[in-house]
Design a protein around this motif. Structure first.
Motif, PDB file in Angstrom:
ATOM      1  N   ALA A 289      18.182   4.784   4.670  1.00 35.49           N
ATOM      2  CA  ALA A 289      19.599   4.536   5.560  1.00 35.49           C
ATOM      3  C   ALA A 289      19.884   3.132   5.468  1.00 35.49           C
ATOM      4  CB  ALA A 289      18.966   4.670   7.063  1.00 35.49           C
ATOM      5  N   VAL A 290      19.118   2.379   5.203  1.00 39.85           N
ATOM      6  CA  VAL A 290      19.455   0.797   4.919  1.00 39.85           C
ATOM      7  C   VAL A 290      20.369   0.697   3.538  1.00 39.85           C
ATOM      8  CG1 VAL A 290      18.674  -1.638   4.286  1.00 39.85           C
ATOM      9  CG2 VAL A 290      17.648  -0.082   5.983  1.00 39.85           C
TER      10      VAL A 290
ATOM     11  N   PHE B 203       8.639  -3.626   2.389  1.00 42.11           N
ATOM     12  CA  PHE B 203       8.764  -4.399   3.677  1.00 42.11           C
ATOM     13  C   PHE B 203       9.389  -3.637   4.777  1.00 42.11           C
ATOM     14  CE2 PHE B 203      11.466  -6.894   6.304  1.00 42.11           C
ATOM     15  CZ  PHE B 203      10.715  -8.198   6.838  1.00 42.11           C
ATOM     16  N   VAL B 204      10.365  -2.791   4.428  1.00 51.50           N
ATOM     17  CA  VAL B 204      11.126  -1.882   5.458  1.00 51.50           C
ATOM     18  C   VAL B 204      10.024  -0.941   5.969  1.00 51.50           C
ATOM     19  CG1 VAL B 204      12.589  -0.172   5.928  1.00 51.50           C
ATOM     20  CG2 VAL B 204      13.503  -2.140   4.385  1.00 51.50           C
ATOM     21  N   GLU B 205       9.251  -0.463   5.006  1.00 50.85           N
ATOM     22  CA  GLU B 205       8.051   0.467   5.481  1.00 50.85           C
ATOM     23  C   GLU B 205       7.102   0.114   6.565  1.00 50.85           C
ATOM     24  OE1 GLU B 205       6.128   4.350   5.352  1.00 50.85           O
ATOM     25  OE2 GLU B 205       8.132   3.760   4.470  1.00 50.85           O
TER      26      GLU B 205
ATOM     27  N   VAL C 181      18.336  -3.042  13.585  1.00 55.32           N
ATOM     28  CA  VAL C 181      17.589  -3.447  12.562  1.00 55.32           C
ATOM     29  C   VAL C 181      18.254  -2.958  11.144  1.00 55.32           C
ATOM     30  CG1 VAL C 181      15.323  -2.558  11.684  1.00 55.32           C
ATOM     31  CG2 VAL C 181      15.549  -3.103  13.856  1.00 55.32           C
ATOM     32  N   GLN C 182      18.961  -1.805  11.257  1.00 55.69           N
ATOM     33  CA  GLN C 182      19.773  -1.324   9.874  1.00 55.69           C
ATOM     34  C   GLN C 182      20.600  -2.318   9.187  1.00 55.69           C
ATOM     35  OE1 GLN C 182      20.480   2.918   9.983  1.00 55.69           O
ATOM     36  NE2 GLN C 182      22.388   2.335   8.884  1.00 55.69           N
ATOM     37  N   THR C 183      21.437  -2.894  10.252  1.00 57.66           N
ATOM     38  CA  THR C 183      22.296  -3.792   9.862  1.00 57.66           C
ATOM     39  C   THR C 183      21.819  -5.159   9.350  1.00 57.66           C
ATOM     40  OG1 THR C 183      23.857  -3.054  11.439  1.00 57.66           O
ATOM     41  CG2 THR C 183      24.513  -5.140  10.629  1.00 57.66           C
ATOM     42  N   ALA C 184      20.650  -5.552  10.019  1.00 63.82           N
ATOM     43  CA  ALA C 184      19.896  -7.049   9.490  1.00 63.82           C
ATOM     44  C   ALA C 184      19.321  -6.811   8.104  1.00 63.82           C
ATOM     45  CB  ALA C 184      18.942  -7.264  10.535  1.00 63.82           C
TER      46      ALA C 184
END
Lengths: 399, 185
Positions: A27-28, B26-28, B52-55
């Motif tokens: 998604a990111v 890191f995301v995980e 969070v997704q945007t950051a």
């Protein structure tokens, strides 16, 4: 840390709980890709502007289309609404998502009729205006009254506000389905009451400009077969109410030999005072449609111009491994097959989650597939383009 | 999610791919913690997810530099807080219900978590953005005053005074006093 700070810290931890969904790396990455497209488009627009004002205007217009909704053909709805069971048990969660990316842009929250109201049924008017039927939910069951609201979805997928529909406060019923005309002047509500019999629910048609209601009583069963209304749609001129009716064998009276599940699409010409659905006429009869005798018609809606009927069909083929799920379009006047919008061969059996047509009646969401792998997607030239959430967790979808 | 060929192409290339691997872990590892912080800031899970997704998307292009710093999370949190402050200023982005939302404190007997959630969300909503961010970063994320100052790009003294103002405001809030007295501890 002071005592108050310690207590606040505990409270924050307790309150935050666990996120209902995860933010995936995919998604990111997708968001990164969208941002890059945006920036490159801005840069391109700047170059075009430097080249000349006249050229710049045209160039910018092209870029804006690409920036706003990369990858989506024109006129495909930019957002869709999906209902699934939320992280609070037994509570429906209704969210607006971007068609291109699946990102959640807003949640549909019912302003009324009281605390704990849930949005159970929705209907599109145009591609930005929706109607929602809100009911108070007690446990897993709705508990009246019902209140209808109209809301607008902005270009960025947010909700600009909820407005109560005139004549949309209904008591003593619970809702099965709703439909609206593209201009929002009429809303049809499939209404169950405590007195609903095997004949099926009644249909309440509300004129949202005056608040006047017309009630359409169900047709009486013919012999031991009833034709209850399953799904509603309206033509754009507000003259025709079209509904899918599934034949139902009335219990306790023994099923006669020809009594089996079959469907009809019927239409009734609306008049202000209402009436009975017995005055409706048959537009499509499943038993007369070639190759559909063993299938189950799960959805059937009229196009706004009244020319065609779109069916979602779950098909049991003649042999063991010949099942399929299809979206087919028939002429509303001749009953002839106009086109096969989509078909997926599913081998032995099938699964089904949702079907929805957009306000124009030309774009479709279809959540169906094989028994183990349902696919949630929208149909683009015979292909199913995946949507979020994946199949199986979807209850209903709208766009 | 439509992660199509075009997205993959954007991310193609050796160096970019190498960066993305560290980023993925890191995301995980941290997305849930970041989402919790985002919920305390926004009071809405859908917005929190977006935030969070945007950051993370903003951090991704600079990830190679960020991961070499002492604490990459500080950078991501800074991006998150800054994004949220920007969103807060754009009032038009928010949903505007015509009637009050049904999410008030419930009158019947409900679980402590639900009560805490509603009250915490409501009392945090009464604070200015800066005070809310300081409280959440300091008390929920357990960052030191210096780390909070780093995230918010201000001095340690400013963090302390903002924190003090926020606590003074909350001290007078009867809902919080009631909740603490009821024994959500």
């Amino acid at each position: 840390m002071t005592e108050m700070e310690a207590q606040l810290s505990k409270l924050f931890t307790l309150a935050a709980g666990d996120p209902p969904r995860r933010v995936s790396v995919e998604a990111v990455r997708s968001a990164v890709a969208r941002r890059r497209v945006t920036w490159s488009a801005v840069a391109a627009a700047a170059v075009v502007l430097a080249a000349g004002a006249g050229v710049a205007v045209a160039g910018q217009a092209r870029e804006q289309r690409q920036v706003g909704h990369p990858g989506l053909p024109p006129r495909v709805p930019r957002h869709y609404i999906v209902q699934e069971i939320g992280h609070v048990p037994e509570r429906l969660q209704t969210q607006i998502r971007s068609t291109a990316t699946g990102a959640v842009t807003a949640s549909v929250r019912c302003p009324g009729p009281g605390p704990g109201s849930v949005s159970r049924w929705l209907a599109p008017a145009d591609d930005q205006t929706f109607f929602v039927a809100c009911e108070k939910q007690v446990g897993t069951h709705p508990s009246g009254p019902v209140r209808l609201y109209r809301f607008q979805v902005t270009g960025s997928g947010r909700i600009s506000g909820y407005a109560p529909v005139r004549g949309g406060a209904l008591t003593g019923i619970w809702v099965g389905d709703i439909a609206a005309t593209p201009d929002g002047s009429l809303v049809a509500v499939q209404a169950f009451t405590r007195n609903t019999t095997a004949a099926g629910p009644e249909v309440v048609v509300i004129d949202t400009r005056t608040g006047r209601r017309a009630v359409w009583q169900p047709a009486r069963p013919v012999g031991k077969i009833a034709y209850p209304v399953v799904e509603l749609s309206l033509t754009a001129d507000g003259k025709q109410l079209v509904y899918l009716a599934n034949h139902t064998c009335i219990r306790g009276q023994g099923a006669p030999p020809p009594c089996r599940v079959s469907s009809e699409v019927r239409a009734v010409t609306l008049v202000p005072g209402g009436g009975t659905l017995a005055s409706s006429r048959v537009l499509l009869n499943q038993s007369r449609l070639k190759g559909l005798s063993l299938s189950f018609i799960t959805a059937g809606v009229i196009t706004p111009d009244g020319s065609a009927i779109t069916l979602a069909v779950l098909g049991n083929g003649p042999t063991r491994n010949s099942s399929s799920v299809s979206v087919l379009q028939y002429s509303a006047t001749t009953g002839r097959l106009l086109r096969m919008v989509y078909r997926m061969r599913t081998g032995s059996g099938y699964s089904y989650g949702a079907f929805a047509a957009d306000a124009s009646g030309s774009h479709f969401i279809f959540d169906a597939g094989t028994v183990n792998h349902p696919v949630n997607g929208w149909i683009d030239h015979g292909r199913l383009i995946r949507l979020l959430p994946p199949g199986r967790s979807v209850l209903f979808e709208y766009w | 999610m439509l992660i199509g060929a075009s997205d993959r192409q954007v991310l193609a290339g050796g160096a970019v791919h190498a960066e993305a691997e560290g980023f993925a872990s890191f995301v995980e590892a941290r997305e849930r913690a970041l989402q919790r912080t985002a919920w305390l800031l926004t009071g809405d899970w859908a917005l929190a997810e977006d935030l969070v997704q945007t950051a993370l998307a903003r951090s991704w292009p600079r990830w190679d530099r960020i991961r070499r710093s002492d604490d990459p999370e500080v950078y991501v949190r800074r991006a998150m807080v800054n994004t949220w402050v920007t969103w807060s200023r754009r009032r038009w982005r928010r949903e505007r219900p015509a009637e009050p939302l049904p999410d008030g404190p419930a009158s019947q007997d409900v679980a402590a978590e639900v009560t805490a959630r509603v009250v915490v969300r409501d009392i945090l909503a009464t604070l200015p953005d800066r005070q809310r961010a300081v409280l959440v970063l300091r008390l929920f994320d357990d960052l030191s005053v210096a780390q909070v100052a780093q995230v918010l790009d201000c001095s340690a003294g400013t963090v302390k005074s903002t924190m003090s103002q926020a606590l003074a405001k909350l001290r007078d809030d009867p809902r919080l006093a009631c909740l603490i007295e009821l024994g959500v501890r």
